[in-house]
Design a protein around this motif. Structure first.
Motif, PDB file in Angstrom:
ATOM      1  N   ALA A  92      12.631   4.139   7.904  1.00 23.00           N
ATOM      2  CA  ALA A  92      11.109   4.170   7.148  1.00 23.00           C
ATOM      3  C   ALA A  92      10.118   4.610   7.599  1.00 23.00           C
ATOM      4  O   ALA A  92      10.071   5.182   8.888  1.00 23.00           O
ATOM      5  CB  ALA A  92      10.981   2.300   7.306  1.00 23.00           C
ATOM      6  N   HIS A  93       9.539   5.248   6.785  1.00 22.60           N
ATOM      7  CA  HIS A  93       8.484   6.211   7.077  1.00 22.60           C
ATOM      8  C   HIS A  93       7.532   5.387   7.453  1.00 22.60           C
ATOM      9  O   HIS A  93       6.878   4.452   5.939  1.00 22.60           O
ATOM     10  CB  HIS A  93       8.158   7.324   6.225  1.00 22.60           C
ATOM     11  CG  HIS A  93       7.006   7.742   6.179  1.00 22.60           C
ATOM     12  ND1 HIS A  93       6.034   8.795   4.926  1.00 22.60           N
ATOM     13  CD2 HIS A  93       5.749   8.954   6.787  1.00 22.60           C
ATOM     14  CE1 HIS A  93       5.044   9.561   5.806  1.00 22.60           C
ATOM     15  NE2 HIS A  93       4.922   9.289   6.604  1.00 22.60           N
ATOM     16  N   ILE A  94       6.537   4.928   8.001  1.00 27.70           N
ATOM     17  CA  ILE A  94       5.882   3.960   8.500  1.00 27.70           C
ATOM     18  C   ILE A  94       4.073   4.233   8.745  1.00 27.70           C
ATOM     19  O   ILE A  94       4.645   6.141   9.461  1.00 27.70           O
ATOM     20  CB  ILE A  94       6.724   3.356   9.746  1.00 27.70           C
ATOM     21  CG1 ILE A  94       7.676   2.467   8.801  1.00 27.70           C
ATOM     22  CG2 ILE A  94       5.701   2.357  10.451  1.00 27.70           C
ATOM     23  CD1 ILE A  94       7.928   2.174  10.395  1.00 27.70           C
ATOM     24  N   TYR A 137       5.158   0.228   4.828  1.00 29.64           N
ATOM     25  CA  TYR A 137       5.693   1.342   5.023  1.00 29.64           C
ATOM     26  C   TYR A 137       4.276   2.219   3.714  1.00 29.64           C
ATOM     27  O   TYR A 137       3.509   2.010   3.827  1.00 29.64           O
ATOM     28  CB  TYR A 137       6.782   0.735   3.994  1.00 29.64           C
ATOM     29  CG  TYR A 137       7.903   0.042   4.318  1.00 29.64           C
ATOM     30  CD1 TYR A 137       8.296   0.895   5.162  1.00 29.64           C
ATOM     31  CD2 TYR A 137       7.806  -1.216   4.063  1.00 29.64           C
ATOM     32  CE1 TYR A 137       9.955  -0.085   5.520  1.00 29.64           C
ATOM     33  CE2 TYR A 137       8.744  -1.961   3.971  1.00 29.64           C
ATOM     34  CZ  TYR A 137      10.225  -1.168   5.061  1.00 29.64           C
ATOM     35  OH  TYR A 137      11.139  -2.218   5.311  1.00 29.64           O
ATOM     36  N   ALA A 138       4.726   3.855   4.424  1.00 28.92           N
ATOM     37  CA  ALA A 138       4.098   4.465   3.706  1.00 28.92           C
ATOM     38  C   ALA A 138       4.127   4.833   2.255  1.00 28.92           C
ATOM     39  O   ALA A 138       2.895   5.362   1.710  1.00 28.92           O
ATOM     40  CB  ALA A 138       4.457   5.714   4.560  1.00 28.92           C
ATOM     41  N   ILE A 139       5.224   4.361   2.025  1.00 27.73           N
ATOM     42  CA  ILE A 139       5.068   3.356   0.704  1.00 27.73           C
ATOM     43  C   ILE A 139       3.629   2.990  -0.489  1.00 27.73           C
ATOM     44  O   ILE A 139       3.639   2.854  -1.642  1.00 27.73           O
ATOM     45  CB  ILE A 139       6.532   3.540  -0.326  1.00 27.73           C
ATOM     46  CG1 ILE A 139       6.250   4.360  -2.012  1.00 27.73           C
ATOM     47  CG2 ILE A 139       6.723   2.072   0.326  1.00 27.73           C
ATOM     48  CD1 ILE A 139       8.115   3.988  -2.163  1.00 27.73           C
ATOM     49  N   ASN A 140       3.622   1.546   0.658  1.00 33.19           N
ATOM     50  CA  ASN A 140       2.579   0.968   0.259  1.00 33.19           C
ATOM     51  C   ASN A 140       1.740   0.520   0.619  1.00 33.19           C
ATOM     52  O   ASN A 140       1.726  -0.947   1.360  1.00 33.19           O
ATOM     53  CB  ASN A 140       3.564  -0.357  -0.081  1.00 33.19           C
ATOM     54  CG  ASN A 140       2.944  -1.180  -1.149  1.00 33.19           C
ATOM     55  OD1 ASN A 140       1.914  -1.203  -1.415  1.00 33.19           O
ATOM     56  ND2 ASN A 140       3.562  -2.656  -1.196  1.00 33.19           N
TER      57      ASN A 140
END
Lengths: 200, 200
Positions: free
Chosen positions: A30-32, A53-56
């Motif tokens: 995961a991108h963190i 998470y980079a997405i959120n």
């Protein structure tokens, strides 16, 4: 004069991202995003930690107040949860909200401190021995084994969860540590009086 | 009349996301999107596959053309790469671009087909035996072991990479399979003449 505690707090006061690792190894990482910022209103060495998470980034999956200190011959990072932590989600990017975190909001996480030693140009930390840092996942209680390497380039972390009876690994990555590069430097926010407090 | 091949292609023609799993288990699972759409200009059973990190769907980390077919007593999903695949990134969401994928663009991935059988109300597939589906990661050659479970609710996948000599696991998740829910149904895009071709 050598002041390892001051160096540790400076190296911790930063933003980190493992974007390169995530993009190089799909879909295993995961991108963190990890950010730590000084909390000048609290005891010297206190840092707000948010991991997301980079997405959120607005909904961090972990928010803590760490406190770095000297202990015996080495260093320690105390680990504290925040009561009703949703109140402070996003505080790492919001100065006003961050300034409202008080000592009364904190709850020590017993058994979850990191013992830290200098190594090379940086630091290595591991959760204190005793298998007492308990983590619940999917209704199963495990204890956390966690290692942290920190230096001028970035940070590497690896967490695994183990069965308290058999000590077998229950969760965690076989793919290896998360590998973070530095994206932000927040060390200029360390209050000057902390440097006095950090003197051996 | 029972037509497993037709059912398999319908169940595959879909969008999938593991958002719930990623949010329930931070930071152990990347949030991943998987989409498969029929390619009516190619042989019956041909589906464009794109897999991407949810944070960056415009740059899929894997793009393939799968082709489901009958083989011996069971079913098979052939696995094909696309030459210079950057030309077709995002085609799964772009009808005009998708329609330009031709048979000449495809390169069979030998040893990487999935053998598929019916199980319960769905299907289970595993990479064909032989350890011939080679994957390079960080300069190391491994062979892929991959399992796929597909049903009306969603899809579960687990991939691991193994050393060709020792057969030890080199990469992959200890945390367990990726667990995808269905987000889109593209089965209405299956051309009617494929149904004829699918008849046993």
């Amino acid at each position: 004069m050598d002041n390892a505690l001051s160096r540790l707090v400076r190296l911790l006061s930063a933003g980190f991202s493992n974007q390169q690792q995530a993009f190089d190894n799909p879909p295993l990482y995961a991108h963190i995003l990890v950010k730590l910022r000084p909390l000048p209103q609290l005891a010297p060495g206190s840092l707000l930690l948010e991991q997301s998470y980079a997405i959120n980034p607005a909904a961090p999956y972990r928010i803590r107040v760490l406190r770095a200190d000297r202990q015996e011959n080495g260093l320690i990072i105390h680990n504290q949860a925040i009561q009703e932590d949703e109140r402070f989600w996003g505080a790492v990017e919001n100065d006003a909200l961050r300034s409202r975190i008080s000592a009364a909001d904190l709850r020590p996480l017993e058994g979850c401190a990191y013992r830290v030693r200098e190594e090379g140009g940086g630091f290595v930390g591991e959760v204190e021995p005793g298998c007492r840092c308990l983590v619940e996942r999917k209704g199963t209680t495990t204890y956390l084994v966690s290692r942290l390497e920190l230096d001028a380039e970035g940070m590497r972390t690896i967490d695994t969860g183990h069965d308290p009876q058999t000590h077998e690994q229950v969760w965690g990555s076989l793919a290896g540590p998360f590998n973070f590069s530095r994206t932000h430097d927040f060390s200029s926010e360390i209050p000057p009086d902390w440097e006095t407090a950090f003197r051996p």
